[in-house]
Write an enzyme that holds these catalytic residues in place. Structure first.
Site, mmCIF file in Angstrom:
data_model
loop_
_atom_site.group_PDB
_atom_site.id
_atom_site.type_symbol
_atom_site.label_atom_id
_atom_site.label_comp_id
_atom_site.label_asym_id
_atom_site.label_seq_id
_atom_site.Cartn_x
_atom_site.Cartn_y
_atom_site.Cartn_z
ATOM 1 N N ARG A 159 -47.714 17.417 7.554
ATOM 2 C CA ARG A 159 -48.526 16.624 6.311
ATOM 3 C C ARG A 159 -48.798 17.702 5.237
ATOM 4 O O ARG A 159 -49.070 18.929 5.380
ATOM 5 C CB ARG A 159 -49.959 16.026 6.948
ATOM 6 C CG ARG A 159 -49.959 14.659 7.506
ATOM 7 C CD ARG A 159 -51.272 14.444 8.014
ATOM 8 N NE ARG A 159 -52.400 14.856 7.037
ATOM 9 C CZ ARG A 159 -52.852 13.663 6.279
ATOM 10 N NH1 ARG A 159 -52.381 12.521 6.499
ATOM 11 N NH2 ARG A 159 -53.877 14.094 5.683
ATOM 12 N N SER A 215 -48.990 23.187 0.241
ATOM 13 C CA SER A 215 -48.276 24.530 0.739
ATOM 14 C C SER A 215 -48.885 25.446 1.653
ATOM 15 O O SER A 215 -48.350 26.632 1.611
ATOM 16 C CB SER A 215 -47.644 25.039 -0.413
ATOM 17 O OG SER A 215 -47.465 24.295 -1.524
ATOM 18 N N ARG A 216 -49.643 25.042 2.519
ATOM 19 C CA ARG A 216 -50.275 25.635 3.510
ATOM 20 C C ARG A 216 -51.236 26.973 2.995
ATOM 21 O O ARG A 216 -51.458 27.588 3.932
ATOM 22 C CB ARG A 216 -49.219 26.385 4.803
ATOM 23 C CG ARG A 216 -48.406 25.157 5.135
ATOM 24 C CD ARG A 216 -49.231 24.196 6.098
ATOM 25 N NE ARG A 216 -49.040 23.267 6.940
ATOM 26 C CZ ARG A 216 -48.736 22.181 6.737
ATOM 27 N NH1 ARG A 216 -49.334 21.645 5.742
ATOM 28 N NH2 ARG A 216 -48.352 21.427 7.683
ATOM 29 N N LEU A 217 -51.379 26.877 1.983
ATOM 30 C CA LEU A 217 -52.375 27.895 1.083
ATOM 31 C C LEU A 217 -53.977 27.252 0.997
ATOM 32 O O LEU A 217 -54.352 27.135 0.189
ATOM 33 C CB LEU A 217 -51.758 28.175 -0.444
ATOM 34 C CG LEU A 217 -50.620 28.752 -0.172
ATOM 35 C CD1 LEU A 217 -50.105 29.137 -1.748
ATOM 36 C CD2 LEU A 217 -50.609 30.314 0.730
#
Ligand SMILES: Cc1cc2nc3c(=O)[nH]c(=O)nc-3n(C[C@H](O)[C@H](O)[C@H](O)COP(=O)(O)O)c2cc1C
Length: 215
Positions: free
Chosen positions: A12, A193-195
């Site tokens: 997700r 973006s997983r940041l």
């Protein structure tokens, strides 16, 4: 395994919100209260469920879910059996960590600190507020002990039900509250973006230092 391929594809993007060291509350308890009020509005099934990690005297960790029953400037309180595995761990090693995961808000909160027992008076106050069945269950369950079967538990419950019928039920001697007194908080907000945002508070000489960690 049969499902491992589809597990690989579970993914997700998190885009609901952001968190910054400039806008968080200066005090982590206020920040927790803010997030907890928000999670209450979402209507989750168990918003106060938290994962409690303890370790035994050989540093061997174990985790389980418990329910947060109170929080305030002194810490986070939950109730349990003092002779259970977690109770035993905490009497050997008072360091512990709790974790809340609120998927619907793409948030995680980690809190670390020292755990101690609350007073008998406070435990009694909460015990007396519990439904009859929960109070009887606290007497019935020697939590974390091996038992011969389900019947053993049900029979014991009925025995206590008869024994306490029409009487005030006392607090079981091995049952009560623990409070985690925090030294460290981490508020995690999922980002694209997983940041992700990770804003932490560490107690240094009675002041809370706020800083950011790399996701
Ligand atoms: C949603 C949920 C809430 C729970 N709440 C508590 C709780 O408040 N206190 C408790 O002792 N166990 C609670 N449990 C059971 C614990 O997860 C655990 O099975 C039990 O405390 C024994 O753990 P231990 O053997 O590590 O001591 C809860 C479990 C779930 C899934």
């Amino acid at each position: 395994m049969k499902n491992s391929k589809s597990i690989n594809n579970l993914r997700r993007e998190y885009k609901l919100n952001k968190l910054s060291e400039e806008t968080v509350q200066k005090n982590p308890f206020n920040q927790f209260e803010k997030w907890f009020n928000e999670v209450m509005k979402v209507g989750l099934i168990e918003p106060n469920a938290m994962i409690l990690a303890t370790a035994d005297d050989n540093a061997k960790p174990s985790v389980r879910v418990v329910l947060l029953k109170e929080f305030g400037k002194n810490g986070f309180t939950f109730f349990t059996n003092y002779t259970s595995r977690k109770g035993q761990n905490l009497s050997d090693n008072s360091h512990a960590s709790i974790l809340f995961f609120w998927a619907e808000l793409e948030r995680q909160v980690r809190v670390e600190g020292i755990i101690k027992k609350i007073s008998r008076v406070e435990s009694k106050k909460y015990f007396d507020s519990r439904p009859l069945e929960s109070r009887l269950a606290a007497w019935t369950s020697e939590q974390s002990k091996m038992i011969p079967g389900r019947d053993y538990l049900d029979t014991k419950f009925q025995i206590f039900k008869r024994q306490f019928k029409g009487k005030q039920i006392p607090v079981p001697p091995d049952w009560g509250g623990f409070i985690l007194v925090p030294e460290y908080f981490e508020f995690w907000q999922g980002r694209e973006s997983r940041l992700h945002d990770r804003i932490c508070y560490k107690k240094l000489k009675s002041k809370w230092k706020i800083f950011r960690l790399s996701p």
